[in-house]
Design an enzyme around this catalytic site. Structure first.
Site, PDB file in Angstrom:
ATOM      1  N   ALA A  74       0.836  -1.202   0.000  1.00 21.85           N
ATOM      2  CA  ALA A  74       0.000   0.000   0.000  1.00 21.85           C
ATOM      3  C   ALA A  74       0.871   1.252   0.000  1.00 21.85           C
ATOM      4  CB  ALA A  74      -0.911  -0.007   1.218  1.00 21.85           C
ATOM      5  N   GLY A 113      -0.407  -5.342   0.469  1.00 24.19           N
ATOM      6  CA  GLY A 113      -1.472  -5.236  -0.520  1.00 24.19           C
ATOM      7  C   GLY A 113      -1.088  -5.852  -1.852  1.00 24.19           C
ATOM      8  N   GLU A 116      -1.863  -9.410  -1.505  1.00 19.16           N
ATOM      9  CA  GLU A 116      -3.318  -9.536  -1.439  1.00 19.16           C
ATOM     10  C   GLU A 116      -3.941  -9.419  -2.830  1.00 19.16           C
ATOM     11  OE1 GLU A 116      -4.787  -7.976   2.859  1.00 19.16           O
ATOM     12  OE2 GLU A 116      -3.659  -6.506   1.699  1.00 19.16           O
ATOM     13  N   GLU A 136       2.501  -6.179   7.275  1.00 17.18           N
ATOM     14  CA  GLU A 136       1.778  -5.070   7.901  1.00 17.18           C
ATOM     15  C   GLU A 136       1.948  -5.025   9.419  1.00 17.18           C
ATOM     16  OE1 GLU A 136      -0.469  -5.718   4.029  1.00 17.18           O
ATOM     17  OE2 GLU A 136       0.585  -6.941   5.495  1.00 17.18           O
TER      18      GLU A 136
END
Length: 710
Positions: A74, A113, A116, A136
């Site tokens: 992210a 992310g 993901e 994270e």
């Protein structure tokens, strides 16, 4: 000449583009430097997917990252701000429900992310050098876009718990074994395109990870409570590993959509926590520390192709390992063959221990040892680009070494001193080239501890500073540039911190009580355990050197001196403040030392009293904060966040607490100042408040405001 098999369609964005190679569409994320999932990237992913699905010539799609990596995660700059559409969960769901096969092609890293998104694709391939992970937890949060629900479904529950609660990366080979990826390919795009084309030929299903329940159903949910206990113990007060576990547990106990909802609820709580704010502060502070206001970013650096270390002791050997680990040849100088062989033997044993734990191959160890050459003559150092002195912490010895180096080292060589307290300018004055002299304060063990305090002298050149900052990153260190004063920043702040601990012993506390309070708060160890580990004789010598400058009107505790006079220097003598039985590093309370402390109180005429945990914590933490503010006042530290980096990477301060200066802002500088003033009134002049704190409070500002004002 353009590749005739590549057909560029009408859609093109600045960060995501769609092309076609024959009958396979290729979606490329191109958002340098690491393809972070910023809002415009998320929108581009949706737009390009729509373009690919509408392209009748494309039978399958490949998602790939441009540059050096896939999607590294992210955009952290968006954290804590109002969510900008499209939401990453929605993007992933759209890819997961695509009506054509979508293959994620991973190189570099697929993190957070990025992984993901890859798990939202129907299939995943990677080159052998690729790595995946969900780190994270290191920012005080959890994977908030389905990572805690999808990873257990491909890797298995226990592997997912391990990866997500620790944030560790997994190389492509291991990821293949776990089921995170479906194939390792030799060439990224050609391999991924061929894999996608084969899926179409074989009529492979549009496999959605959310529907792959076999591994979560096979897991025995009765194991979860015991695993959670282990995670809580390892977390040592940090919330995010436990939150990560609870979210992964939801993949076992809840349907997928409810598990996603549970993940988002935990994510929201963690994101708003002080711990996450602290970890994000340190993330940015580490990068900010690389910026030196008066040193232009384009300052040319000197080439470092050959290094040399003077001293093959614990520090010298550890420093040499850093260079060998980075592939830089290094010579290690000692004055006797026996000392040299002993030092090289310790290096060899350190590497062998790493090999035995499976963290290094024997071939890699042999290559690193081959880069380390032991020498017995200063003349052997004449070709070195940097020479680091790591001898005894005595000024006369260091000055003699640098005088010799001035005659031996080639023009343009960086001359560095691994000193923890001594005056760099006094050392540099023994040479004819003080502009090439810099302090390189490594932390013990030097091959493990990440912090490197770089100490600029009055005449240290911009080029040497820039070279040293770059070199620090090359050898895997976290550099912070500091000014030249006794103890620099880290050890200068440590002195009043340790001193308060010793004063509290005389007033009524015991070592295990003080250490216990600080360890429960999150520090890796308290001052007395730390002293035993580092060697009490080191600080003893420093105290003796500083004795002449002490104020005669203040009481100076002598407990540590008395312990050293007994020949107890800590772990290396199996006794210090604590006992270390049978070679163990676990401290054991010693009644003799407790009696010595009680006698010290009597000798000082002090009536012992009960000291609360709150007082122990405040006197320890606020001593750091007050001295840190003085370092800022004097320009010894560039910014408050640099001090936080120093303490989190060099002194065992928990990153999830953000460092002492961040803590001061979090508590409120006005409250910190009020307590410091009370300590000043109740105790002694050591607690005179730093002028900077008084100024900031009067102006309604914080240390963070002071950073921005520089």
């Amino acid at each position: 000449m353009p590749d005739p098999t590549v057909e560029v369609t009408s859609f093109m964005s600045t960060s995501v583009r769609y092309e076609r190679q024959g009958d396979v569409g290729v979606i490329t994320v191109d958002n340098p430097p690491v393809n972070a999932l910023s809002q415009h990237v998320r929108q581009g992913l949706l737009d390009c997917l729509a373009e690919g699905l509408a392209d009748d010539e494309a039978k399958a799609l490949v998602l790939v990252g441009a540059g050096r990596t896939f999607i590294a995660g992210a955009d952290i700059r968006e954290f804590g701000k109002p969510l900008a559409e499209p939401d990453l969960n929605g993007v992933i769901s759209t890819y997961e429900n695509a009506t054509k096969p979508v293959v994620a092609a991973i190189h570099g890293t697929a993190l957070g992310g990025g992984l993901e998104v890859a798990l939202g694709c129907h299939y995943r391939v990677a080159v052998a050098q690729g790595k995946v992970g969900l780190p994270e937890v290191k920012l005080g949060i959890l994977p908030g876009a389905g990572g805690t629900q999808r990873l257990p479904r491909v890797a298995g529950v226990e592997a997912a718990i391990d990866m997500i609660t620790t944030g560790k990366f997994v190389p492509a080979g291991k990821a293949l074994q776990l089921g995170i990826i479906d194939a390792v390919v030799d060439e990224l795009i050609p391999g991924a395109v061929a894999f996608a084309r084969k899926l179409v030929e074989d009529g492979a299903p549009l496999r959605r990870v959310r529907d792959m329940d076999e591994k979560v159903k096979a897991f025995d949910a009765a194991k979860l409570p015991e695993i959670r206990k282990q995670v809580v113990k390892a977390a040592r007060g940090q919330m995010s590993p436990v939150g990560c576990f609870d979210a992964v547990a939801g993949a076992v106990t809840l349907p997928f959509d409810e598990g996603l909802k549970n993940e988002r609820e935990i994510f929201g709580g963690l994101m708003a926590s002080d711990q996450s704010k602290a970890l994000r502060h340190i993330f940015f502070a580490e990068r900010e520390a690389l910026k030196i206001p008066d040193v232009p970013g384009d300052t040319p650096t000197l080439p470092i192709r050959q290094a040399a270390i003077i001293g093959a002791g614990t520090m010298g050997g550890g420093i040499a390992m850093n260079f060998a680990n980075a592939g830089i040849p290094v010579k290690v100088l000692e004055m006797s063959a026996d000392a040299l062989e002993r030092g090289l033997g310790i290096i060899r044993a350190n590497y062998a221990a790493t090999v035995s734990k499976g963290r290094l191959t024997q071939d890699a160890m042999d290559k690193r040892m081959g880069l380390i050459e032991g020498v017995l003559d200063y003349d052997a150092l004449k070709d070195a680009d940097i020479i680091i002195e790591a001898v005894f912490e005595e000024m006369d010895i260091k000055k003699k070494v640098f005088s010799t180096l001035d005659a031996v080292a080639k023009p343009g060589a960086v001359l560095a001193s691994n000193t923890s307290t001594l005056d760099i300018d006094e050392i540099a004055a023994t040479t004819s080239r003080p502009e090439f002299v810099i302090g390189t304060h490594f932390f013990s063990p030097a091959n493990v501890m990440p912090l490197l305090e770089l100490v600029r002298g009055a005449k240290t050149s911009y080029q040497v500073i820039s070279t040293s900052m770059k070199l620090a990153k090359t050898i895997g260190k976290v550099p912070v540039l500091v000014g030249n004063c006794d103890g620099f920043v880290g050890n200068r702040m440590l002195e009043p911190y340790v001193q308060q601990g010793e004063l509290m012993l005389v007033e009524g506390a015991l070592p295990a009580q003080v250490d216990g309070v600080l360890q429960r708060w999150g520090l890796a160890m308290g001052p007395f355990t730390m002293g035993d580990m580092a060697g009490l004789d080191v600080s003893w010598r420093i105290r003796k050197r500083r004795a002449a400058t002490r104020r005669n009107d203040l009481f100076w505790p002598t407990v540590s001196d008395q312990i050293c006079e007994m020949g107890r220097f800590g772990q290396k003598t199996k006794a210090g403040y604590y006992l270390y039985e049978g070679g163990s590093r676990t401290p054991v309370t010693d009644p003799k030392i407790e009696q010595l402390i009680v006698e010290a109180s009597k000798a000082a005429g002090v009536e012992r009293r009960e000291i609360s945990e709150d007082e122990i914590l405040k006197r320890s933490l606020y001593a750091l904060i007050n001295e840190g503010a003085k370092c800022l006042e004097e320009g010894m530290a560039i910014r408050a966040s640099d001090i936080d980096v120093i303490y989190c990477f060099g002194y065992g301060f928990p990153a999830w607490r953000g460092g002492p200066m961040f803590q001061a802002d979090l508590i409120g500088l006005d409250k910190v100042l009020a307590d410091i003033k009370q300590f000043h009134a109740d105790l002694d002049d050591r607690w005179k408040p730093a002028k900077l704190i008084e100024t900031l409070v009067a102006e309604g500002k914080s240390f963070a405001d002071y950073d921005r004002s520089r």
